[in-house]
Write a protein that holds these residues in place. Structure first.
Motif, short mmCIF file in Angstrom:
data_model
loop_
_atom_site.label_atom_id
_atom_site.label_comp_id
_atom_site.label_asym_id
_atom_site.label_seq_id
_atom_site.Cartn_x
_atom_site.Cartn_y
_atom_site.Cartn_z
N ARG A 304 -112.68 27.41 -56.30
CA ARG A 304 -114.12 27.31 -56.02
C ARG A 304 -114.35 26.92 -54.56
O ARG A 304 -115.21 27.48 -53.89
N CYS A 317 -119.93 18.22 -55.91
CA CYS A 317 -120.61 18.03 -57.19
C CYS A 317 -119.73 17.21 -58.13
O CYS A 317 -118.54 17.02 -57.87
N CYS A 320 -116.36 18.76 -58.92
CA CYS A 320 -115.41 18.80 -57.81
C CYS A 320 -114.86 17.41 -57.50
O CYS A 320 -113.80 17.28 -56.88
ZN ZN Z 1 -118.50 21.67 -57.11
#
Ligand code: ZN
Length: 329
Positions: A304, A317, A320
């Motif tokens: 990602r 986020c 993550c």
């Molecule tokens: Zn993230």
């Protein structure tokens, strides 16, 4: 051989438009996207320019009668137009804006044959979001009321819709490196997009140019760079049963949403109203930031972050930040 978007089966090279899912009428062939035009008007950086000694052919976009039945046009011809209302017949004050579009003649035919098209944009009864400064980012969108899962937060027509892929020529000089071919593709894409951009009204042009651009240094022109940074997938524009032609849309408000790998909204394109609707994926508290996924959020965290590199930020986020989230995903 002429250059352009006109026949994608001849596309020799293409690069991703960089958007999350995937991407009036007579064209002035003399118009250019010269650096001074954008710099003076919008204060943005112009593209890096063509490989030395290379000259672009004239644009292949023709200004066509917007009322002509697209089924009478060559299949897969790329049109620059405004939908659902041709600019030649401007909408009455207070009605929904039209979207500047670059799309295939077959796509336009599909749009025009959609039952109910064009419906008014189905707006929610009250405004429940605002655009404002976001932590670590320039701007973001925030709820201003409690929103329940499944509710429509906002609806809007896009400023610009165009293919999410770029197409190249058959005839670049054999001496060109891959980097030079890519640069030529980027410059050509900018020229084509500018034909569509020029159809927007001044207010929409200003709104478009105010959006973030994370492609200032890679040879993308300003219109393309903003599309690559802000494009929202418009999947339903792909004609059923045909090879995918991903379209990408830039919206005044939805494109302001920042990314999260645990997003609380999703944007869906509604063909009859030719608009995007932003839905709440879960209950959202008043004041919470509204987020939207720019990439495939089912991929592992490392993938990602790699996929987000073109957008010029590192995601922080909750998923993550959580080392155990990959296993759950
Ligand atoms: Zn993230």
């Amino acid at each position: 051989m002429k250059r352009g978007f006109l026949n994608n089966t001849k596309a020799r090279a293409k690069i991703s438009g960089g958007d999350s899912e995937a991407p009036k009428k007579k064209t002035e062939s003399g118009s250019t996207s010269g650096p001074s035009y954008y710099k003076a008007k919008y204060g943005v950086v112009e593209h890096a320019g063509l490989p030395e000694g290379y000259k672009l052919a004239d644009l292949d976009v023709k200004e066509l009668d917007p009322h002509r039945d697209p089924r009478t046009l060559p299949e897969n011809l790329f049109l620059v137009t405004s939908l659902p209302i041709p600019l030649e017949a401007p909408a009455a004050a207070g009605t929904d804006r039209a979207t500047a579009c670059m799309l295939q003649s077959t796509t336009k035919a599909q749009i025009l044959s959609t039952p109910g098209f064009p419906r008014p944009v189905p707006r929610p009864p009250a405004v429940r979001h605002r655009i404002g400064p976001a932590p670590g980012m320039d701007l973001g969108a925030f709820s201003t009321a409690r929103i329940q899962r499944g509710e429509v937060i906002l609806s809007e027509r896009a400023l610009l819709i165009a293919p999410g892929h770029l197409f190249g020529d058959d005839d670049y000089p054999s001496s060109f490196s891959e980097a030079q071919i890519q640069q030529a593709i980027l410059v050509q894409a900018e020229q084509y997009l500018k034909v569509a951009f020029d159809r927007m009204d001044p207010e929409d042009k200003t709104a478009y140019m105010a959006l973030a651009n994370s492609h200032l240094q890679d040879g993308s022109g300003p219109i393309l760079g903003i599309m690559r940074t802000n494009g929202v997938g418009a999947g339903p524009l792909t004609r059923p049963g045909t090879p995918p032609m991903p379209y990408s849309a830039v919206c005044k408000e939805i494109s302001r949403l920042n990314h999260s790998c645990c997003p609380n909204t999703t944007a869906l394109f509604d063909m009859p109203s030719f608009s995007f609707r932003l839905f709440a994926l879960r209950d959202i508290a008043s004041g919470e930031e509204l987020t939207y996924p720019y990439i495939d959020v089912t991929a592992p965290a490392a993938e990602r972050q790699k996929a987000l590199e073109p957008y010029g930020f590192r995601c922080t986020c909750p998923a993550c930040r959580d080392p155990t989230s990959d296993a759950r995903r």
